[in-house]
Design a protein around this motif. Structure first.
Motif, PDB file in Angstrom:
ATOM      1  N   MET A  53       1.108  -1.329   0.187  1.00 46.40           N
ATOM      2  CA  MET A  53       0.282  -0.196  -0.027  1.00 46.40           C
ATOM      3  C   MET A  53       0.791   1.186  -0.244  1.00 46.40           C
ATOM      4  N   SER A  54       1.972   1.070   0.949  1.00 49.52           N
ATOM      5  CA  SER A  54       2.386   2.406   1.015  1.00 49.52           C
ATOM      6  C   SER A  54       3.732   2.592  -0.523  1.00 49.52           C
ATOM      7  N   ARG A  55       3.537   1.922  -2.020  1.00 48.89           N
ATOM      8  CA  ARG A  55       3.984   2.205  -3.166  1.00 48.89           C
ATOM      9  C   ARG A  55       2.737   3.253  -3.326  1.00 48.89           C
ATOM     10  N   CYS A  56       1.912   3.028  -2.970  1.00 48.01           N
ATOM     11  CA  CYS A  56       0.532   4.105  -3.840  1.00 48.01           C
ATOM     12  C   CYS A  56       0.400   4.842  -3.530  1.00 48.01           C
ATOM     13  N   LEU A  57       0.585   5.640  -1.926  1.00 49.30           N
ATOM     14  CA  LEU A  57       0.764   6.646  -1.492  1.00 49.30           C
ATOM     15  C   LEU A  57       2.452   7.580  -2.589  1.00 49.30           C
ATOM     16  N   PRO A  58       1.945   8.977  -2.315  1.00 48.98           N
ATOM     17  CA  PRO A  58       3.301   9.769  -3.168  1.00 48.98           C
ATOM     18  C   PRO A  58       4.086   9.455  -2.360  1.00 48.98           C
ATOM     19  N   ASN A  59       5.442  10.263  -3.061  1.00 48.07           N
ATOM     20  CA  ASN A  59       6.445  10.345  -2.529  1.00 48.07           C
ATOM     21  C   ASN A  59       6.544  11.358  -1.370  1.00 48.07           C
ATOM     22  N   ALA A  60       5.853  12.434  -1.726  1.00 48.28           N
ATOM     23  CA  ALA A  60       5.848  13.164  -0.509  1.00 48.28           C
ATOM     24  C   ALA A  60       5.180  13.566   0.801  1.00 48.28           C
ATOM     25  N   VAL A  61       4.762  11.726   0.976  1.00 50.31           N
ATOM     26  CA  VAL A  61       4.086  11.623   2.071  1.00 50.31           C
ATOM     27  C   VAL A  61       4.772  12.454   3.492  1.00 50.31           C
ATOM     28  N   ALA A  62       6.359  11.581   3.293  1.00 46.91           N
ATOM     29  CA  ALA A  62       6.978  12.002   5.042  1.00 46.91           C
ATOM     30  C   ALA A  62       7.080  13.608   5.073  1.00 46.91           C
ATOM     31  N   GLU A  91      -5.473   1.850  -4.713  1.00 46.59           N
ATOM     32  CA  GLU A  91      -6.939   1.592  -5.238  1.00 46.59           C
ATOM     33  C   GLU A  91      -8.241   1.982  -4.290  1.00 46.59           C
ATOM     34  N   GLY A  92      -8.196   3.307  -4.099  1.00 49.71           N
ATOM     35  CA  GLY A  92      -9.617   3.729  -3.094  1.00 49.71           C
ATOM     36  C   GLY A  92     -10.101   2.503  -1.839  1.00 49.71           C
ATOM     37  N   ALA A  93      -8.994   2.138  -1.149  1.00 54.01           N
ATOM     38  CA  ALA A  93      -8.782   1.440  -0.243  1.00 54.01           C
ATOM     39  C   ALA A  93      -8.496   1.609   0.986  1.00 54.01           C
ATOM     40  N   PHE A  94      -7.616   3.087   1.118  1.00 52.28           N
ATOM     41  CA  PHE A  94      -7.173   3.666   2.915  1.00 52.28           C
ATOM     42  C   PHE A  94      -6.778   4.737   2.025  1.00 52.28           C
ATOM     43  N   ALA A  95      -7.486   5.658   3.622  1.00 55.56           N
ATOM     44  CA  ALA A  95      -6.476   7.266   3.186  1.00 55.56           C
ATOM     45  C   ALA A  95      -6.327   8.209   4.166  1.00 55.56           C
ATOM     46  N   MET A  96      -5.870   8.702   4.349  1.00 53.06           N
ATOM     47  CA  MET A  96      -5.294   9.957   5.886  1.00 53.06           C
ATOM     48  C   MET A  96      -5.644  11.125   5.739  1.00 53.06           C
ATOM     49  N   SER A  97      -6.253  12.014   6.095  1.00 57.56           N
ATOM     50  CA  SER A  97      -5.857  13.241   5.783  1.00 57.56           C
ATOM     51  C   SER A  97      -6.205  14.414   7.425  1.00 57.56           C
ATOM     52  N   VAL A 152     -11.946   9.037   1.011  1.00 54.93           N
ATOM     53  CA  VAL A 152     -11.995   7.685   0.455  1.00 54.93           C
ATOM     54  C   VAL A 152     -13.063   6.997  -0.703  1.00 54.93           C
ATOM     55  N   MET A 153     -14.107   6.687   0.314  1.00 57.92           N
ATOM     56  CA  MET A 153     -15.704   5.579  -0.056  1.00 57.92           C
ATOM     57  C   MET A 153     -16.037   6.282  -1.331  1.00 57.92           C
ATOM     58  N   PHE A 154     -15.201   7.640  -2.181  1.00 54.54           N
ATOM     59  CA  PHE A 154     -16.033   8.009  -3.370  1.00 54.54           C
ATOM     60  C   PHE A 154     -14.644   7.691  -4.340  1.00 54.54           C
ATOM     61  N   ARG A 155     -13.694   7.023  -4.474  1.00 55.29           N
ATOM     62  CA  ARG A 155     -12.954   7.598  -5.043  1.00 55.29           C
ATOM     63  C   ARG A 155     -12.690   5.712  -5.399  1.00 55.29           C
ATOM     64  N   ASP A 156     -13.273   4.604  -5.672  1.00 56.81           N
ATOM     65  CA  ASP A 156     -13.095   3.055  -5.986  1.00 56.81           C
ATOM     66  C   ASP A 156     -12.999   2.953  -6.786  1.00 56.81           C
ATOM     67  N   ALA A 157     -12.935   1.932  -6.924  1.00 53.86           N
ATOM     68  CA  ALA A 157     -13.653   1.549  -9.230  1.00 53.86           C
ATOM     69  C   ALA A 157     -14.717   1.476  -8.622  1.00 53.86           C
ATOM     70  N   SER A 158     -15.860   1.465  -8.575  1.00 54.28           N
ATOM     71  CA  SER A 158     -17.146   1.919  -8.496  1.00 54.28           C
ATOM     72  C   SER A 158     -17.699   2.838  -8.901  1.00 54.28           C
ATOM     73  N   LEU A 192     -10.537   3.377   6.745  1.00 54.96           N
ATOM     74  CA  LEU A 192     -10.001   2.034   6.258  1.00 54.96           C
ATOM     75  C   LEU A 192     -11.444   1.035   5.425  1.00 54.96           C
ATOM     76  N   ARG A 193     -10.912   0.881   4.390  1.00 56.92           N
ATOM     77  CA  ARG A 193     -11.798   0.100   3.915  1.00 56.92           C
ATOM     78  C   ARG A 193     -12.122  -1.471   4.163  1.00 56.92           C
ATOM     79  N   LEU A 194     -13.731  -2.190   5.285  1.00 54.69           N
ATOM     80  CA  LEU A 194     -13.433  -3.250   5.363  1.00 54.69           C
ATOM     81  C   LEU A 194     -14.320  -4.254   4.213  1.00 54.69           C
ATOM     82  N   THR A 195     -15.303  -3.656   3.867  1.00 54.05           N
ATOM     83  CA  THR A 195     -15.963  -4.345   2.633  1.00 54.05           C
ATOM     84  C   THR A 195     -16.164  -3.299   1.776  1.00 54.05           C
ATOM     85  N   PRO A 196     -17.239  -3.632   0.003  1.00 52.77           N
ATOM     86  CA  PRO A 196     -16.748  -3.107  -0.383  1.00 52.77           C
ATOM     87  C   PRO A 196     -17.561  -1.316  -0.275  1.00 52.77           C
ATOM     88  N   SER A 197     -18.637  -1.790   0.679  1.00 53.26           N
ATOM     89  CA  SER A 197     -19.614  -0.202   1.202  1.00 53.26           C
ATOM     90  C   SER A 197     -18.854  -0.062   2.511  1.00 53.26           C
TER      91      SER A 197
END
Length: 227
Positions: free
Chosen positions: A1-10, A95-101, A35-41, A115-120
């Motif tokens: 999952m970490s590879r999917c986050l931008p390089n500027a995270v730190a 992948e629309g499964a995790f976000a932080m802000s 993030v609930m509104f950003r996945d493949a659906s 964090l996404r637990l199930t598709p919805s």
């Protein structure tokens, strides 16, 4: 999952932690839940790595202090009239499964993650500073609508907030922060103004009851930014 986050995270996280130096007693609006509104659906998919915007939070009604505090303590009514205005930044995985802000601004600060637990179904946790104890929020969320133009979700949750009161200490009045536990329901939705850059508007409403005083509490937030 970490590879999917931008390089500027730190460096971004370093800035966000700095925002927590801003004291706030009312919990912020957790923007990671978008993030609930950003996945493949979602068609088209909204997969940008970050979003930024402005958010406000206000309490339609703040609870009274617990009865055990006596008659020498009074609710500081001005707290209910002060909106919390801040800037948020959110980081999403691809992948629309995790976000932080994180949010920082006038009378509000905090960090959160979803964090996404199930598709919805999603879990959201939030944390912020307080004078006597930290503010906290925990929600179990169900997405009920998702599309290219917007989305909506409902949730059950718990909040720990601080209420400012006036206290009579030897003839001198001083402010005292009191933590209260609140259980309730929350709903939030967003409307995207454009599909190209995901700019939109978002509103959230939380309604609950305090454990200590059995008072009703309503908190409303408005946000404009990139979702």
């Amino acid at each position: 999952m970490s590879r999917c986050l931008p390089n500027a995270v730190a460096p971004t996280l370093a800035i966000l932690l700095g925002l927590l130096a801003t004291t706030g007693c009312l919990g912020h609006a957790p923007m990671s839940e978008t993030v609930m509104f950003r996945d493949a659906s979602t068609t088209p998919r909204h997969t940008s790595a970050a979003g930024i915007g402005l958010t406000t939070t206000s309490a339609a009604h703040l609870p009274s202090p617990p009865a055990g505090t006596g008659d020498t303590r009074y609710l500081r009514a001005s707290d209910a009239d002060l909106p919390r205005i801040g800037t948020y930044i959110a980081l999403y995985d691809s992948e629309g499964a995790f976000a932080m802000s994180a949010t920082g601004g006038v009378l509000v600060a905090g960090i959160d993650a979803t964090l996404r637990l199930t598709p919805s179904v999603y879990a959201t946790g939030a944390f912020g500073p307080g004078e006597e104890s930290a503010t906290a929020q925990v929600y179990l969320q169900h997405r009920v609508l998702n599309g290219s133009s917007g989305g909506a979700a409902v949730a059950v949750g718990y909040r720990r907030e601080e209420v400012k009161t006036w206290a009579d200490e030897g003839g001198l009045f001083a402010t005292v922060a009191m933590p209260l536990d609140i259980v309730g329901l929350r709903t939030h939705g967003l409307l995207r103004l454009t599909d190209k850059n995901n700019i939109g508007l978002r509103v959230g409403v939380f309604g609950g009851v305090t454990r200590e005083t059995r008072d009703a509490v309503v908190t409303v937030s408005f946000t404009a930014g990139g979702f």
